[in-house]
Design a protein around this motif. Structure first.
Motif, short mmCIF file in Angstrom:
data_model
loop_
_atom_site.label_atom_id
_atom_site.label_comp_id
_atom_site.label_asym_id
_atom_site.label_seq_id
_atom_site.Cartn_x
_atom_site.Cartn_y
_atom_site.Cartn_z
N LEU A 47 -39.97 19.76 64.53
CA LEU A 47 -40.40 20.96 64.62
C LEU A 47 -41.77 20.86 65.12
CD1 LEU A 47 -38.37 21.47 62.19
CD2 LEU A 47 -39.71 23.18 61.58
N THR A 48 -42.34 21.96 65.88
CA THR A 48 -43.39 21.90 66.54
C THR A 48 -44.40 22.40 65.45
OG1 THR A 48 -43.33 24.12 67.53
CG2 THR A 48 -42.48 22.28 68.82
N THR A 49 -45.83 22.23 65.72
CA THR A 49 -46.85 23.03 64.97
C THR A 49 -46.52 24.47 64.61
OG1 THR A 49 -48.47 21.14 65.65
CG2 THR A 49 -49.13 23.46 64.46
N GLU A 50 -46.23 25.09 65.56
CA GLU A 50 -45.82 26.68 65.67
C GLU A 50 -44.67 26.84 64.80
OE1 GLU A 50 -46.36 24.75 68.49
OE2 GLU A 50 -48.47 25.56 68.95
N GLU A 51 -43.56 26.25 64.85
CA GLU A 51 -42.57 26.29 64.13
C GLU A 51 -42.68 26.19 62.74
OE1 GLU A 51 -38.89 25.15 67.41
OE2 GLU A 51 -40.08 23.65 66.44
N VAL A 52 -43.65 25.05 62.38
CA VAL A 52 -44.06 24.66 60.97
C VAL A 52 -44.94 25.79 60.41
CG1 VAL A 52 -45.56 23.21 59.33
CG2 VAL A 52 -43.79 22.29 61.29
N ALA A 53 -45.68 26.53 61.09
CA ALA A 53 -46.52 27.46 60.73
C ALA A 53 -45.69 28.76 60.39
CB ALA A 53 -47.47 27.89 61.64
N ALA A 54 -44.71 28.84 61.28
CA ALA A 54 -43.56 29.98 61.04
C ALA A 54 -42.68 29.70 59.66
CB ALA A 54 -42.74 30.37 62.12
N ARG A 55 -42.52 28.55 59.51
CA ARG A 55 -41.61 28.04 58.21
C ARG A 55 -42.59 28.46 57.04
NH1 ARG A 55 -38.21 22.89 57.64
NH2 ARG A 55 -38.04 22.74 55.51
N TYR A 56 -43.90 28.23 57.07
CA TYR A 56 -44.57 28.58 55.69
C TYR A 56 -45.47 29.85 55.83
CZ TYR A 56 -43.25 23.71 55.00
OH TYR A 56 -42.54 22.46 54.64
N ARG A 57 -45.09 30.65 56.85
CA ARG A 57 -45.75 31.94 56.93
C ARG A 57 -47.09 32.01 57.11
NH1 ARG A 57 -41.65 34.33 52.70
NH2 ARG A 57 -39.97 34.58 53.95
N THR A 58 -47.67 30.75 58.13
CA THR A 58 -49.27 30.92 58.21
C THR A 58 -49.32 30.74 59.69
OG1 THR A 58 -51.08 29.72 57.50
CG2 THR A 58 -49.03 28.32 58.14
N VAL A 59 -50.50 30.61 60.32
CA VAL A 59 -50.77 30.36 61.53
C VAL A 59 -50.76 29.04 61.91
CG1 VAL A 59 -51.81 32.69 61.72
CG2 VAL A 59 -53.28 30.80 61.24
N PRO A 60 -50.64 28.59 63.23
CA PRO A 60 -50.73 27.14 63.74
C PRO A 60 -51.88 26.43 63.34
CG PRO A 60 -49.37 28.43 65.50
CD PRO A 60 -50.07 29.44 64.37
N SER A 61 -52.96 26.95 63.41
CA SER A 61 -54.36 26.55 63.22
C SER A 61 -54.46 26.00 61.71
CB SER A 61 -55.70 27.52 63.51
OG SER A 61 -55.34 28.70 62.70
N THR A 62 -53.69 26.63 60.74
CA THR A 62 -53.85 26.44 59.43
C THR A 62 -53.01 24.88 59.23
OG1 THR A 62 -54.22 28.54 58.57
CG2 THR A 62 -53.08 27.09 57.13
N VAL A 63 -51.91 25.02 59.95
CA VAL A 63 -51.17 23.67 60.08
C VAL A 63 -52.01 22.38 60.51
CG1 VAL A 63 -49.21 22.58 60.69
CG2 VAL A 63 -48.91 24.94 60.13
N ARG A 64 -52.80 22.78 61.48
CA ARG A 64 -53.72 21.66 62.07
C ARG A 64 -54.71 21.44 61.42
NH1 ARG A 64 -53.79 25.50 66.43
NH2 ARG A 64 -51.90 25.31 67.79
N TYR A 65 -55.27 22.41 60.57
CA TYR A 65 -56.26 21.93 59.73
C TYR A 65 -55.70 21.38 58.40
CZ TYR A 65 -59.99 22.55 56.19
OH TYR A 65 -60.83 22.39 55.26
N TRP A 66 -54.63 21.61 57.74
CA TRP A 66 -54.09 20.58 56.87
C TRP A 66 -53.64 19.49 57.41
CZ3 TRP A 66 -49.11 24.38 55.67
CH2 TRP A 66 -49.77 25.24 55.04
N ARG A 67 -53.33 19.10 58.55
CA ARG A 67 -53.13 17.97 59.22
C ARG A 67 -54.69 17.10 59.29
NH1 ARG A 67 -50.55 14.19 62.23
NH2 ARG A 67 -51.36 13.53 64.20
N HIS A 68 -55.63 17.79 59.75
CA HIS A 68 -57.05 17.32 59.84
C HIS A 68 -57.44 16.61 58.61
CE1 HIS A 68 -61.10 16.87 61.18
NE2 HIS A 68 -61.44 17.62 60.20
#
Length: 71
Positions: free
Chosen positions: A14-35
């Motif tokens: 899954l891409t960052t965008e798909e992961v964000a959709a899966r967890y009902r958040t925005v892609p920047s949040t997924v990037r922050y979690w990764r960071h």
């Protein structure tokens, strides 16, 4: 010839965008979690970060065990 992602037990990616959709958040949040190191494990392939389905399931189980406080 593009970069081909290695397979692990026929996992989907899954891409960052798909992961964000899966967890009902925005892609920047997924990037922050990764960071900050609290999100699901992502792997860089070329210029993209992709997430294995199995890594997402593992992270979900960790969140359930922690009560969801890691994110």
């Amino acid at each position: 010839m593009g970069v081909q992602a290695p397979e692990k037990d026929d996992d989907g990616f899954l891409t960052t965008e798909e992961v964000a959709a899966r967890y009902r958040t925005v892609p920047s949040t997924v990037r922050y979690w990764r960071h900050i190191g609290t999100g699901p494990k992502g792997t860089v392939y070329g210029r993209r970060v992709l997430y294995r389905e199995s890594d997402l399931r593992e992270w979900e189980h960790e969140q359930e065990d922690d009560g969801g406080e890691a994110a």
